[in-house]
Design a protein around this motif. Structure first.
Motif, PDB file in Angstrom:
ATOM      1  N   ALA A 298       0.844  -1.204   0.000  1.00 47.49           N
ATOM      2  CA  ALA A 298       0.000   0.000   0.000  1.00 47.49           C
ATOM      3  C   ALA A 298       0.873   1.245   0.000  1.00 47.49           C
ATOM      4  O   ALA A 298       0.553   2.257  -0.652  1.00 47.49           O
ATOM      5  CB  ALA A 298      -0.955  -0.006   1.173  1.00 47.49           C
ATOM      6  N   LYS A 299       1.965   1.253   0.784  1.00 45.05           N
ATOM      7  CA  LYS A 299       2.871   2.405   0.819  1.00 45.05           C
ATOM      8  C   LYS A 299       3.538   2.607  -0.540  1.00 45.05           C
ATOM      9  O   LYS A 299       3.691   3.747  -1.004  1.00 45.05           O
ATOM     10  CB  LYS A 299       3.950   2.210   1.873  1.00 45.05           C
ATOM     11  N   SER A 300       3.947   1.521  -1.159  1.00 44.81           N
ATOM     12  CA  SER A 300       4.634   1.649  -2.450  1.00 44.81           C
ATOM     13  C   SER A 300       3.659   2.116  -3.531  1.00 44.81           C
ATOM     14  O   SER A 300       4.055   2.801  -4.474  1.00 44.81           O
ATOM     15  CB  SER A 300       5.302   0.344  -2.847  1.00 44.81           C
ATOM     16  N   GLU A 301       2.397   1.771  -3.444  1.00 41.06           N
ATOM     17  CA  GLU A 301       1.401   2.185  -4.434  1.00 41.06           C
ATOM     18  C   GLU A 301       1.004   3.655  -4.240  1.00 41.06           C
ATOM     19  O   GLU A 301       0.688   4.341  -5.204  1.00 41.06           O
ATOM     20  CB  GLU A 301       0.157   1.310  -4.339  1.00 41.06           C
ATOM     21  N   SER A 302       0.991   4.099  -3.003  1.00 47.90           N
ATOM     22  CA  SER A 302       0.550   5.482  -2.739  1.00 47.90           C
ATOM     23  C   SER A 302       1.644   6.483  -3.057  1.00 47.90           C
ATOM     24  O   SER A 302       1.353   7.648  -3.295  1.00 47.90           O
ATOM     25  CB  SER A 302       0.115   5.632  -1.295  1.00 47.90           C
ATOM     26  N   THR A 303       2.873   6.090  -3.066  1.00 46.59           N
ATOM     27  CA  THR A 303       3.922   7.062  -3.391  1.00 46.59           C
ATOM     28  C   THR A 303       4.296   7.115  -4.807  1.00 46.59           C
ATOM     29  O   THR A 303       3.965   6.570  -5.726  1.00 46.59           O
ATOM     30  CB  THR A 303       5.211   6.737  -2.593  1.00 46.59           C
TER      31      THR A 303
END
Length: 136
Positions: free
Chosen positions: A131-136
């Motif tokens: 989720a963190k990698s997709e949001s950034t």
């Protein structure tokens, strides 16, 4: 060598049948003799040779049956399953060399092939990282 216990059992059964027939003939002869002699209350016991033949025949049948029984399996399941894992089908051959009919193979194979337990915390971390990698 499976014919030896069978022969012992068969011989014992023949001897037992002969002892039974001899005892019946003795009883019939004794009753006929008692009727002709007109003596009330006379009883004749069974001859010792018929008694000995009956005992020997019964013991021969028992010995033949015991010798003809297959090997017993362990009572504890884990001991039996361990033997299967160590020896495989070779450990379950009978006297004729054939594998026993109730041999099923490795009892632990279903446990070894099932999927492992789900690690929820690991999946949560992986999802959070995704989720963190997709949001950034």
């Amino acid at each position: 060598m499976a014919w030896i216990p069978r022969f012992i059992t068969f011989t014992g059964l023949v001897l037992l049948a002969h002892a039974g027939y001899s005892a019946q003939e003795h009883a019939a002869l004794a009753s006929t003799t008692a009727q002709h002699s007109n003596q009330a209350g006379t009883s004749t016991s069974l001859p010792i040779d018929i008694s000995i033949e009956t005992i020997v025949a019964t013991m021969a049948v028992c010995i033949g049956l015991v010798l003809n029984t297959p090997n017993l399996r362990p009572i504890q399941w884990n001991v039996w399953a361990g033997k299967i894992e160590r020896e495989g089908a070779e450990g379950f051959r009978d006297s004729s060399g054939a594998v026993e009919k109730d041999y099923r193979g490795n009892p632990f194979s279903t446990l070894e092939s099932r999927p492992g337990f789900v690690d929820i915390r690991k999946q949560r971390r992986e999802f959070a990282e995704w989720a963190k990698s997709e949001s950034t």
